[in-house]
Design a protein around this motif. Structure first.
Motif, PDB file in Angstrom:
ATOM      1  N   MET A 175      51.342  34.242  65.919  1.00  0.00           N
ATOM      2  CA  MET A 175      51.991  35.298  65.138  1.00  0.00           C
ATOM      3  C   MET A 175      51.777  35.073  63.638  1.00  0.00           C
ATOM      4  N   GLU A 176      51.489  36.131  62.906  1.00  0.00           N
ATOM      5  CA  GLU A 176      51.264  35.985  61.467  1.00  0.00           C
ATOM      6  C   GLU A 176      52.585  36.098  60.715  1.00  0.00           C
ATOM      7  N   ASN A 177      52.755  35.227  59.681  1.00  0.00           N
ATOM      8  CA  ASN A 177      53.942  35.322  58.825  1.00  0.00           C
ATOM      9  C   ASN A 177      53.662  36.266  57.677  1.00  0.00           C
ATOM     10  N   ASN A 178      54.729  36.760  57.055  1.00  0.00           N
ATOM     11  CA  ASN A 178      54.536  37.609  55.873  1.00  0.00           C
ATOM     12  C   ASN A 178      54.420  36.811  54.606  1.00  0.00           C
ATOM     13  N   SER A 179      54.965  35.575  54.638  1.00  0.00           N
ATOM     14  CA  SER A 179      54.843  34.771  53.433  1.00  0.00           C
ATOM     15  C   SER A 179      54.722  33.295  53.790  1.00  0.00           C
ATOM     16  N   PRO A 206      51.053  44.861  51.403  1.00  0.00           N
ATOM     17  CA  PRO A 206      50.239  46.002  51.846  1.00  0.00           C
ATOM     18  C   PRO A 206      50.331  47.195  50.900  1.00  0.00           C
ATOM     19  N   HIS A 207      51.428  47.276  50.112  1.00  0.00           N
ATOM     20  CA  HIS A 207      51.598  48.399  49.183  1.00  0.00           C
ATOM     21  C   HIS A 207      50.786  48.223  47.900  1.00  0.00           C
ATOM     22  N   LEU A 208      50.278  46.997  47.614  1.00  0.00           N
ATOM     23  CA  LEU A 208      49.529  46.769  46.364  1.00  0.00           C
ATOM     24  C   LEU A 208      48.069  47.176  46.527  1.00  0.00           C
ATOM     25  N   GLU A 209      47.434  47.550  45.371  1.00  0.00           N
ATOM     26  CA  GLU A 209      46.019  47.928  45.427  1.00  0.00           C
ATOM     27  C   GLU A 209      45.099  46.761  45.142  1.00  0.00           C
ATOM     28  N   ASN A 210      45.674  45.637  44.772  1.00  0.00           N
ATOM     29  CA  ASN A 210      44.902  44.394  44.639  1.00  0.00           C
ATOM     30  C   ASN A 210      45.883  43.232  44.633  1.00  0.00           C
ATOM     31  N   PHE A 232      38.464  34.596  44.589  1.00  0.00           N
ATOM     32  CA  PHE A 232      38.674  33.543  45.592  1.00  0.00           C
ATOM     33  C   PHE A 232      39.243  34.137  46.882  1.00  0.00           C
ATOM     34  N   LEU A 233      40.281  34.970  46.746  1.00  0.00           N
ATOM     35  CA  LEU A 233      40.891  35.561  47.939  1.00  0.00           C
ATOM     36  C   LEU A 233      39.924  36.528  48.631  1.00  0.00           C
ATOM     37  N   ASP A 234      39.087  37.219  47.839  1.00  0.00           N
ATOM     38  CA  ASP A 234      38.067  38.097  48.446  1.00  0.00           C
ATOM     39  C   ASP A 234      37.121  37.272  49.337  1.00  0.00           C
ATOM     40  N   GLN A 235      36.760  36.061  48.850  1.00  0.00           N
ATOM     41  CA  GLN A 235      35.862  35.219  49.659  1.00  0.00           C
ATOM     42  C   GLN A 235      36.537  34.828  50.973  1.00  0.00           C
ATOM     43  N   ILE A 236      37.838  34.507  50.896  1.00  0.00           N
ATOM     44  CA  ILE A 236      38.572  34.140  52.125  1.00  0.00           C
ATOM     45  C   ILE A 236      38.611  35.344  53.070  1.00  0.00           C
ATOM     46  N   ARG A 237      38.950  36.525  52.515  1.00  0.00           N
ATOM     47  CA  ARG A 237      39.080  37.720  53.377  1.00  0.00           C
ATOM     48  C   ARG A 237      37.746  38.057  54.034  1.00  0.00           C
ATOM     49  N   LYS A 238      36.663  37.899  53.253  1.00  0.00           N
ATOM     50  CA  LYS A 238      35.345  38.224  53.803  1.00  0.00           C
ATOM     51  C   LYS A 238      34.976  37.247  54.937  1.00  0.00           C
ATOM     52  N   ARG A 239      35.216  35.950  54.686  1.00  0.00           N
ATOM     53  CA  ARG A 239      34.860  34.948  55.696  1.00  0.00           C
ATOM     54  C   ARG A 239      35.666  35.101  56.976  1.00  0.00           C
ATOM     55  N   TYR A 240      36.959  35.469  56.821  1.00  0.00           N
ATOM     56  CA  TYR A 240      37.839  35.468  58.001  1.00  0.00           C
ATOM     57  C   TYR A 240      38.281  36.867  58.415  1.00  0.00           C
ATOM     58  N   HIS A 241      37.609  37.897  57.902  1.00  0.00           N
ATOM     59  CA  HIS A 241      37.858  39.286  58.310  1.00  0.00           C
ATOM     60  C   HIS A 241      39.330  39.673  58.181  1.00  0.00           C
ATOM     61  N   LYS A 242      39.864  39.439  56.995  1.00  0.00           N
ATOM     62  CA  LYS A 242      41.248  39.830  56.694  1.00  0.00           C
ATOM     63  C   LYS A 242      41.212  40.939  55.652  1.00  0.00           C
ATOM     64  N   VAL A 243      42.296  41.708  55.582  1.00  0.00           N
ATOM     65  CA  VAL A 243      42.276  42.833  54.644  1.00  0.00           C
ATOM     66  C   VAL A 243      43.444  42.839  53.646  1.00  0.00           C
ATOM     67  N   GLU A 244      44.577  42.253  54.024  1.00  0.00           N
ATOM     68  CA  GLU A 244      45.773  42.449  53.190  1.00  0.00           C
ATOM     69  C   GLU A 244      45.654  41.750  51.833  1.00  0.00           C
ATOM     70  N   TYR A 245      46.093  42.455  50.788  1.00  0.00           N
ATOM     71  CA  TYR A 245      46.219  41.828  49.474  1.00  0.00           C
ATOM     72  C   TYR A 245      47.473  40.953  49.460  1.00  0.00           C
ATOM     73  N   LYS A 267      50.588  38.849  47.098  1.00  0.00           N
ATOM     74  CA  LYS A 267      51.333  38.598  45.861  1.00  0.00           C
ATOM     75  C   LYS A 267      51.491  37.080  45.770  1.00  0.00           C
ATOM     76  N   ILE A 268      51.066  36.508  44.636  1.00  0.00           N
ATOM     77  CA  ILE A 268      51.054  35.047  44.490  1.00  0.00           C
ATOM     78  C   ILE A 268      52.006  34.653  43.379  1.00  0.00           C
ATOM     79  N   LYS A 269      52.928  33.765  43.706  1.00  0.00           N
ATOM     80  CA  LYS A 269      53.826  33.223  42.673  1.00  0.00           C
ATOM     81  C   LYS A 269      53.593  31.738  42.614  1.00  0.00           C
ATOM     82  N   SER A 270      53.141  31.251  41.455  1.00  0.00           N
ATOM     83  CA  SER A 270      52.748  29.855  41.372  1.00  0.00           C
ATOM     84  C   SER A 270      53.434  29.176  40.191  1.00  0.00           C
ATOM     85  N   GLU A 271      53.928  27.969  40.409  1.00  0.00           N
ATOM     86  CA  GLU A 271      54.615  27.224  39.346  1.00  0.00           C
ATOM     87  C   GLU A 271      54.028  25.826  39.249  1.00  0.00           C
ATOM     88  N   ASN A 272      53.805  25.371  38.004  1.00  0.00           N
ATOM     89  CA  ASN A 272      53.357  23.985  37.767  1.00  0.00           C
ATOM     90  C   ASN A 272      54.484  23.217  37.108  1.00  0.00           C
TER      91      ASN A 272
END
Ligand code: DP6
Length: 324
Positions: free
Chosen positions: A1-5, A52-56, A77-90, A92-97
């Protein structure tokens, strides 16, 4: 099953034998193998959510929405992952250092290791550690070394599946510390990515590459045998070789500042006076001082007496990238 986040946390790493120059810059296949240790006290934590509601893809970095170069790099980077693994969803990334970014403290390593790991989870890719390491490499070369734990080697390899990092000693094998003397906390002027693309223009690069198997062997053996004297000599030689290539490229790049040179001299003095310490510098002016646990307090005391150091960041050896 796929998670949403999904959430992942990764540490940056400090290279003892450096990656500088690519044979394939799109896939980030390096011109030479490299060795590093992960840094436990520093980390990037990244949450990705399917959007799924975002355009990128959307990127929020340390609380600020990014639109320029940083977003573009993440989208590619994410485009490369989607292309390799046939995924489509954009996503939202939240990243903290928890450390300053773009100062030669490899923030792109922990950033892309955490992002690769979180994206693999949200897209349900079920990757092995080498597969995840190869995937992280597509975002930033050094990120492949932040996936496994402890002391890692990245074998250059010939193609995508062959070019990944693996751990050759666990994090508790040797209690080494990295004491980072921060003398500059602005973004560096020449990014590693553009630096890699000039590397071949230095007449010294081919010599550096040809000698790398010898340095890798000495470095790995020094770590396995916990021989600090041998480690110190080889990491300083390797850092100087990479900076010699940088300084002799077309256009030349000089990452060292006067303060970097004073600290390098001080580290040599410390070693002569019996304190185990060795320097290494990435693509920036800050000096990483590597030392065993029993000398790290003396190293910090000595650094505190020097002028021009804005901050000293210290870290023991860290583990690999984890999903939280
Ligand atoms: C000097 O991995 O930051 O830190 O693949 O373009 O993201 P990109 O480059 P990056 O290069 C790291 C260079 C270095 C040496 C090293 O970490 O091995």
């Amino acid at each position: 099953m796929e998670n949403n986040s999904a959430i992942a946390q990764a540490h940056p790493n400090i290279a003892f034998i450096k990656y500088w120059g690519n044979t394939d810059s799109t896939l980030r296949i390096p011109a030479n193998g490299s060795i590093s240790m992960n840094l436990a006290s520093l980390h990037t934590t990244t949450r990705v959510t399917k959007a799924p509601h975002l355009e990128n893809d959307q990127l929020i970095l340390n609380g600020e929405e990014k639109t320029g170069k940083e977003l573009k790099r993440v989208q590619l980077f994410l485009d490369q992952i989607r292309k390799r693994y046939h995924k489509v969803e954009y996503l939202k990334i939240k990243s903290e250092n928890n450390f300053p970014i773009s100062t030669g403290i490899a923030s792109s390593a922990s950033a892309f290791a955490a992002l690769a790991s979180a994206a693999a989870m949200v897209y349900n890719l079920k990757l092995s550690e080498p597969e995840l390491s190869s995937l992280a490499r597509l975002g930033s070369g050094s990120a492949c070394r932040s996936i496994p734990s402890g002391f890692c080697e990245w074998k250059a390899g010939q193609g995508h599946n062959e070019s990944y990092a693996f751990s050759f000693a666990p994090k508790d094998h040797w209690n080494l510390w990295d004491c980072i003397a921060v003398i500059e906390n602005k973004a560096k002027k020449v990014s590693s990515t553009s630096g890699h693309s000039f590397a071949q223009s230095s007449p010294l690069q081919n010599t550096r590459i040809a000698d790398t198997p010898r340095r890798l062997e000495i470095c790995k053996t020094a770590i396995i045998k916990k021989d600090f004297g041998k480690l110190a000599n080889i990491i300083e030689l390797d850092s100087n070789l990479m900076h010699a290539v940088m300084m002799t490229c077309d256009p030349p790049v000089m990452y060292w500042q006067p303060g970097s040179i004073s600290i390098m001299r001080k580290v040599r003095e410390m070693r002569q006076s019996g304190i185990n310490a060795a320097f290494t510098l990435d693509a920036g002016a800050n000096v990483h001082i590597i030392c065993p646990e029993d000398s790290h307090r003396k190293v910090i005391e000595t650094l505190k007496k020097l002028s021009g150091i804005q901050e000293i960041i210290t870290s023991p050896v860290g583990g690999g990238t984890k999903n939280l």
